[in-house]
Design an enzyme around this catalytic site. Structure first.
Site, mmCIF file in Angstrom:
data_model
loop_
_atom_site.group_PDB
_atom_site.id
_atom_site.type_symbol
_atom_site.label_atom_id
_atom_site.label_comp_id
_atom_site.label_asym_id
_atom_site.label_seq_id
_atom_site.Cartn_x
_atom_site.Cartn_y
_atom_site.Cartn_z
ATOM 1 N N SER A 30 0.863 -1.183 -0.003
ATOM 2 C CA SER A 30 0.021 -0.143 -0.048
ATOM 3 C C SER A 30 0.905 1.226 0.058
ATOM 4 C CB SER A 30 -0.968 0.070 1.348
ATOM 5 O OG SER A 30 -1.942 -0.984 1.058
ATOM 6 N N LYS A 79 -9.406 -5.514 11.044
ATOM 7 C CA LYS A 79 -10.337 -5.186 10.417
ATOM 8 C C LYS A 79 -11.689 -5.161 10.941
ATOM 9 C CE LYS A 79 -8.509 -5.971 5.490
ATOM 10 N NZ LYS A 79 -9.020 -6.515 4.272
ATOM 11 N N ASP A 115 -12.845 -3.097 0.028
ATOM 12 C CA ASP A 115 -12.466 -4.494 -0.749
ATOM 13 C C ASP A 115 -13.394 -5.159 -1.554
ATOM 14 O OD1 ASP A 115 -9.874 -4.652 0.672
ATOM 15 O OD2 ASP A 115 -10.935 -5.700 2.407
ATOM 16 N N GLY A 142 -15.127 -17.072 3.887
ATOM 17 C CA GLY A 142 -14.306 -16.297 4.943
ATOM 18 C C GLY A 142 -14.429 -14.658 4.623
ATOM 19 N N TYR A 234 -3.085 -12.554 -5.369
ATOM 20 C CA TYR A 234 -2.262 -11.668 -6.525
ATOM 21 C C TYR A 234 -0.580 -12.186 -6.076
ATOM 22 C CZ TYR A 234 -1.493 -7.998 -2.856
ATOM 23 O OH TYR A 234 -0.963 -7.306 -1.663
HETATM 24 P P1 ATR Z 1 -9.893 -14.459 4.340
HETATM 25 O O1 ATR Z 1 -10.056 -13.029 5.220
HETATM 26 O O2 ATR Z 1 -8.632 -14.299 3.488
HETATM 27 O O3 ATR Z 1 -11.061 -14.907 3.434
HETATM 28 P P2 ATR Z 1 -10.527 -16.270 6.183
HETATM 29 O O4 ATR Z 1 -11.653 -15.653 6.744
HETATM 30 O O5 ATR Z 1 -9.583 -17.093 7.073
HETATM 31 O O6 ATR Z 1 -9.523 -15.452 5.384
HETATM 32 O O7 ATR Z 1 -11.142 -17.382 5.084
HETATM 33 C C1 ATR Z 1 -10.306 -18.249 4.441
HETATM 34 C C2 ATR Z 1 -11.276 -19.212 3.499
HETATM 35 O O8 ATR Z 1 -10.793 -20.099 2.666
HETATM 36 C C3 ATR Z 1 -12.289 -19.990 4.132
HETATM 37 O O9 ATR Z 1 -13.579 -20.133 3.421
HETATM 38 C C4 ATR Z 1 -11.777 -21.342 4.207
HETATM 39 O O10 ATR Z 1 -12.424 -22.416 4.576
HETATM 40 P P3 ATR Z 1 -13.102 -22.956 5.883
HETATM 41 O O11 ATR Z 1 -14.075 -21.720 6.172
HETATM 42 O O12 ATR Z 1 -13.547 -24.281 5.805
HETATM 43 O O13 ATR Z 1 -11.766 -22.755 6.902
HETATM 44 C C5 ATR Z 1 -10.709 -21.366 2.962
HETATM 45 N N1 ATR Z 1 -9.722 -22.394 2.745
HETATM 46 C C6 ATR Z 1 -8.533 -22.118 3.255
HETATM 47 N N2 ATR Z 1 -7.647 -23.103 3.331
HETATM 48 C C7 ATR Z 1 -8.437 -24.005 2.533
HETATM 49 C C8 ATR Z 1 -8.107 -24.989 1.898
HETATM 50 N N3 ATR Z 1 -6.689 -25.782 1.927
HETATM 51 N N4 ATR Z 1 -9.139 -25.678 1.193
HETATM 52 C C9 ATR Z 1 -10.300 -25.193 1.120
HETATM 53 N N5 ATR Z 1 -10.699 -23.995 1.553
HETATM 54 C C10 ATR Z 1 -9.625 -23.449 2.289
#
Ligand code: ATR
Length: 290
Positions: A30, A79, A115, A142, A234
């Site tokens: 940023s 956040k 975002d 997420g 990215y």
């Molecule tokens: P962000 O703010 O980047 O969205 P987050 O709130 O931790 O981060 O969410 C990550 C997302 O990626 C979630 O939907 C997570 O699935 P879960 O809710 O089951 O945890 C998903 N995710 C992360 N690693 C994953 C993996 N190896 N396979 C499938 N989904 C994954």
């Protein structure tokens, strides 16, 4: 009165103070992006990275007021927590439940979430000008998914299907925003059939992110030919999902545009001026190379 003074930052110095708070913050792109933008707009000022630990968050927000920062961005892990220290929360940010941009109007702080709107602007500009009537499949439920799904509902798609490893999160999200659009939640077991119906497939999970750059969030065979495939990641700029989708004749869209456009919206809120989006993107790309 010039635009900097109108923006209400520090009228005595005429210099606009901006920054980003996070923990860690050293890798944030940023500062390089926003300093390039300030320069291009001819606005005297500076955008600084601020390493703020959770226990220092309240003090940091108070300092935004006392030091006369015009605004700040907020990144992981602040956040959600930051919301309780602000005077106003924009409606979209309140729905999403997270703030990434704060505007300081003479000591009154308002929180926004750019975002999701940044993502949608980038998707429309770079890959899919019309989202109205489209069947959109979102992988993940997420924080990032919440922001973009909320912004996507404003585009009146035909349907938004959310697939998540933890199916309950996708189903709850669909119920929460059921009044905004036709949204349904699905488990990974149902993913093959759901993905087959997609006009636009969006990966919001971390699958494929550096260093696990060979990983795919869905198998190659499931991706319909010729659809739009978008990945919020990215780093790398072109994920395995995008590379594979390109081989299948899909229009691909990477996460850099979202990053640049969330920053562009923030800058527009702070300055009231149109952001120099191409210059911002070039600054980020250049910083990847050095
Ligand atoms: P962000 O703010 O980047 O969205 P987050 O709130 O931790 O981060 O969410 C990550 C997302 O990626 C979630 O939907 C997570 O699935 P879960 O809710 O089951 O945890 C998903 N995710 C992360 N690693 C994953 C993996 N190896 N396979 C499938 N989904 C994954």
């Amino acid at each position: 009165m010039n635009s900097v003074q109108q923006a209400g930052s520090t009228p005595t110095s005429g210099s606009m103070l901006l920054g980003v708070i996070g923990d860690p913050i050293i890798h944030s792109k940023s500062p390089v992006m926003h300093n390039a933008a300030l320069k291009a707009l001819g606005i005297p000022g500076s955008y600084v990275p601020l390493h703020i630990k959770p226990e220092g968050l309240e003090g940091a927000i108070q300092a935004v007021r006392s030091l006369g920062f015009r605004g700040i961005n907020v990144t992981i892990p602040h956040k959600v927590e930051v919301m309780k220290y602000l005077d106003h929360i924009d409606e979209g940010a309140a729905r999403v439940g997270a703030v990434n941009t704060i505007v300081n109007n003479n000591g009154v702080l308002t929180g926004y979430n750019t975002d999701g709107i940044g993502y949608v602007r980038s998707l429309k500009e770079e890959a899919c000008p019309v989202l109205n009537g489209k069947k959109i499949v979102v992988l993940g439920a997420g924080g990032a998914a919440r922001g973009i799904i909320h912004a996507l509902t404003a585009e009146h798609p035909d349907q938004i299907s959310v697939v998540n490893r933890t199916a309950s999160k996708a189903i709850e999200l669909a119920q929460e925003w059921g009044a905004l659009a036709d949204i349904q939640g699905f488990s990974e077991a149902e993913a093959k059939e759901v993905v087959a119906s997609a006009d636009v497939l969006i990966n919001t999970t971390s699958v494929g992110m550096h260093p696990n750059i060979a990983d795919l969030p869905v198998p190659k065979e499931w991706i319909p030919e010729g659809i739009v495939v978008s990945d919020l990641i990215y780093n790398p700029l072109e994920t395995a999902l995008l590379h594979t989708s390109s081989d299948k004749g899909c229009i691909i869209h990477g996460g850099l545009g979202m990053f640049v456009n969330q920053g562009a919206y923030a800058l527009e809120y702070w300055t009231g001026l149109a952001a120099p989006v191409e210059i911002m993107k070039e600054a980020v790309l250049h910083s990847f190379k050095i």
